[in-house]
Design a protein around this motif. Structure first.
Motif, short mmCIF file in Angstrom:
data_model
loop_
_atom_site.label_atom_id
_atom_site.label_comp_id
_atom_site.label_asym_id
_atom_site.label_seq_id
_atom_site.Cartn_x
_atom_site.Cartn_y
_atom_site.Cartn_z
N GLU A 241 0.84 -1.20 0.00
CA GLU A 241 0.00 0.00 0.00
C GLU A 241 0.88 1.25 0.00
O GLU A 241 0.61 2.22 -0.73
CB GLU A 241 -0.93 0.00 1.21
N LEU A 242 1.94 1.24 0.80
CA LEU A 242 2.86 2.38 0.82
C LEU A 242 3.52 2.57 -0.54
O LEU A 242 3.83 3.70 -0.94
CB LEU A 242 3.93 2.17 1.90
N ASP A 243 3.75 1.47 -1.26
CA ASP A 243 4.35 1.53 -2.59
C ASP A 243 3.33 1.94 -3.66
O ASP A 243 3.68 2.11 -4.83
CB ASP A 243 4.95 0.17 -2.99
N GLY A 244 2.05 2.04 -3.26
CA GLY A 244 1.01 2.43 -4.22
C GLY A 244 0.58 1.32 -5.15
O GLY A 244 0.00 1.58 -6.20
N VAL A 245 0.84 0.08 -4.78
CA VAL A 245 0.54 -1.06 -5.65
C VAL A 245 -0.84 -1.66 -5.35
O VAL A 245 -1.49 -2.20 -6.22
CB VAL A 245 1.64 -2.15 -5.51
N VAL A 246 -1.26 -1.56 -4.08
CA VAL A 246 -2.57 -2.08 -3.68
C VAL A 246 -3.31 -0.97 -2.94
O VAL A 246 -2.71 -0.02 -2.45
CB VAL A 246 -2.47 -3.34 -2.79
N VAL A 247 -4.63 -1.14 -2.84
CA VAL A 247 -5.45 -0.18 -2.10
C VAL A 247 -6.50 -0.97 -1.32
O VAL A 247 -7.02 -1.98 -1.81
CB VAL A 247 -6.09 0.86 -3.05
#
Length: 76
Positions: free
Chosen positions: A58-64
């Motif tokens: 999530e921090l990497d912006g890959v999942v939400v």
């Protein structure tokens, strides 16, 4: 171009993913939200491992996180 820079960055990021991250990403869907317990069963990992990996992704912006669980963020 900026688009190719972003693709190169995504490729580098995917090459640096741990085996647990790859397993969690493989267990997720782009549209159907899945709770961590479901992802854990699909990935063959403990719920605690999955929650840790999901936090990093999530921090990497890959999942939400959405209502009902987690989804892959669509690639740009």
């Amino acid at each position: 171009s900026r688009g190719s820079d972003q693709r190169n960055s995504e490729q580098r990021n995917s090459e640096q993913r741990s085996s647990e991250q790859v397993r969690v990403l493989d267990a997720l869907a782009p549209r159907s939200a899945r709770p961590a317990e479901d992802v854990a069963g699909r990935a063959g990992l403990s719920v605690a491992q999955v929650q840790s990996v999901l936090g990093t992704l999530e921090l990497d912006g890959v999942v939400v996180e959405r209502e009902g669980g987690w989804v892959k963020r669509p690639s740009k």
